[in-house]
Design a protein around this motif. Structure first.
Motif, PDB file in Angstrom:
ATOM      1  N   UNK A  86      -6.417 -18.161   8.641  1.00  0.00           N
ATOM      2  CA  UNK A  86      -7.165 -17.683   7.477  1.00  0.00           C
ATOM      3  C   UNK A  86      -8.624 -17.624   7.888  1.00  0.00           C
ATOM      4  N   UNK A  87      -9.214 -16.413   7.806  1.00  0.00           N
ATOM      5  CA  UNK A  87     -10.578 -16.236   8.309  1.00  0.00           C
ATOM      6  C   UNK A  87     -11.639 -16.283   7.214  1.00  0.00           C
ATOM      7  N   UNK A  88     -11.258 -16.155   5.958  1.00  0.00           N
ATOM      8  CA  UNK A  88     -12.229 -16.140   4.856  1.00  0.00           C
ATOM      9  C   UNK A  88     -12.024 -17.331   3.930  1.00  0.00           C
ATOM     10  N   UNK A  89     -13.122 -17.902   3.451  1.00  0.00           N
ATOM     11  CA  UNK A  89     -13.059 -19.047   2.540  1.00  0.00           C
ATOM     12  C   UNK A  89     -12.447 -18.655   1.189  1.00  0.00           C
ATOM     13  N   UNK A  90     -12.741 -17.436   0.716  1.00  0.00           N
ATOM     14  CA  UNK A  90     -12.163 -16.968  -0.550  1.00  0.00           C
ATOM     15  C   UNK A  90     -10.645 -16.892  -0.462  1.00  0.00           C
ATOM     16  N   UNK A  91     -10.128 -16.409   0.648  1.00  0.00           N
ATOM     17  CA  UNK A  91      -8.687 -16.320   0.832  1.00  0.00           C
ATOM     18  C   UNK A  91      -8.073 -17.707   0.898  1.00  0.00           C
ATOM     19  N   UNK A 134     -14.633 -14.077  16.886  1.00  0.00           N
ATOM     20  CA  UNK A 134     -15.599 -14.891  16.139  1.00  0.00           C
ATOM     21  C   UNK A 134     -15.087 -15.193  14.728  1.00  0.00           C
ATOM     22  N   UNK A 135     -14.311 -14.254  14.125  1.00  0.00           N
ATOM     23  CA  UNK A 135     -13.750 -14.510  12.791  1.00  0.00           C
ATOM     24  C   UNK A 135     -12.765 -15.676  12.835  1.00  0.00           C
ATOM     25  N   UNK A 136     -11.935 -15.706  13.872  1.00  0.00           N
ATOM     26  CA  UNK A 136     -10.944 -16.773  14.008  1.00  0.00           C
ATOM     27  C   UNK A 136     -11.643 -18.095  14.280  1.00  0.00           C
ATOM     28  N   UNK A 137     -12.677 -18.084  15.087  1.00  0.00           N
ATOM     29  CA  UNK A 137     -13.392 -19.319  15.413  1.00  0.00           C
ATOM     30  C   UNK A 137     -14.006 -19.978  14.185  1.00  0.00           C
TER      31      UNK A 137
END
Length: 187
Positions: free
Chosen positions: A167-172, A146-149
């Motif tokens: 990249x799974x996070x918007x901050x990253x 779900x993180x990858x999706x």
């Protein structure tokens, strides 16, 4: 003809050995990104699992396998040199594992002078462009987790190849955009 095969073979072995030494020296330094466990989980070289820390102690198996492949190639070269029945054309088949060795390590790290993607260190001057691709229903990485999706794929284009990661996070994503744009301006 045999001399040409030997010279080309030695150049290829020296090329891969040089990149191996560069990789080890860069992994001894502190990376800008990832700076902690949260960053490690937000960047994935492979969509199945989070990246490993870019230090030698966490990647001993992959680095050892890379070194064993290089030593094996050198040993086969010496064997072929002194065995007259060995055909030099078969020796180049031994490079197939080294060509695929770029994915030997599950590492992505950004440094002041370049980045590590897998088992390759790429200096900033080799980076041509980068872009993000949203992972949607039709994307090749969709469905791993779900993180990858909910994430996106970062594609880094260099002079000779391209490197991709999830990249799974918007901050990253924002942090990577800042660093990549800054490094693109300075080179």
């Amino acid at each position: 003809m045999k001399l040409i095969f030997e010279v080309v073979f030695l150049f290829i072995v020296i090329y891969f050995s040089y990149h191996y030494i560069i990789l080890i020296t860069k992994m001894k330094k502190t990376a800008l990104i990832p700076s902690g466990k949260i960053d490690l989980s937000a960047v994935r070289k492979f969509p199945q699992k989070a990246s490993d820390s870019p230090v030698i102690s966490k990647n001993k198996l992959g680095l050892t396998m890379y070194a064993v492949m290089l030593v094996f190639l050198i040993a086969m070269f010496i064997f072929a040199k002194y065995n007259m029945k060995f055909s030099w054309t078969y020796l180049y088949l031994l490079f197939i594992p080294l060509i695929n060795a770029k994915d030997l390590l599950n590492v992505f790290a950004v440094y002041d002078d370049g980045f590590i993607s897998g088992s390759r260190f790429v200096p900033w001057k080799s980076l041509k462009s980068f872009h993000f691709k949203k992972i949607d229903l039709n994307h090749k990485y969709y469905g791993f987790s779900s993180e990858v999706n909910e994430g996106c794929e970062l594609i880094l284009k260099t002079k000779m190849s391209s490197h991709s990661l999830v990249v799974t996070e918007e901050e990253m994503k924002e942090k990577l955009v800042r660093v990549l744009e800054e490094k693109a301006k300075t080179t």
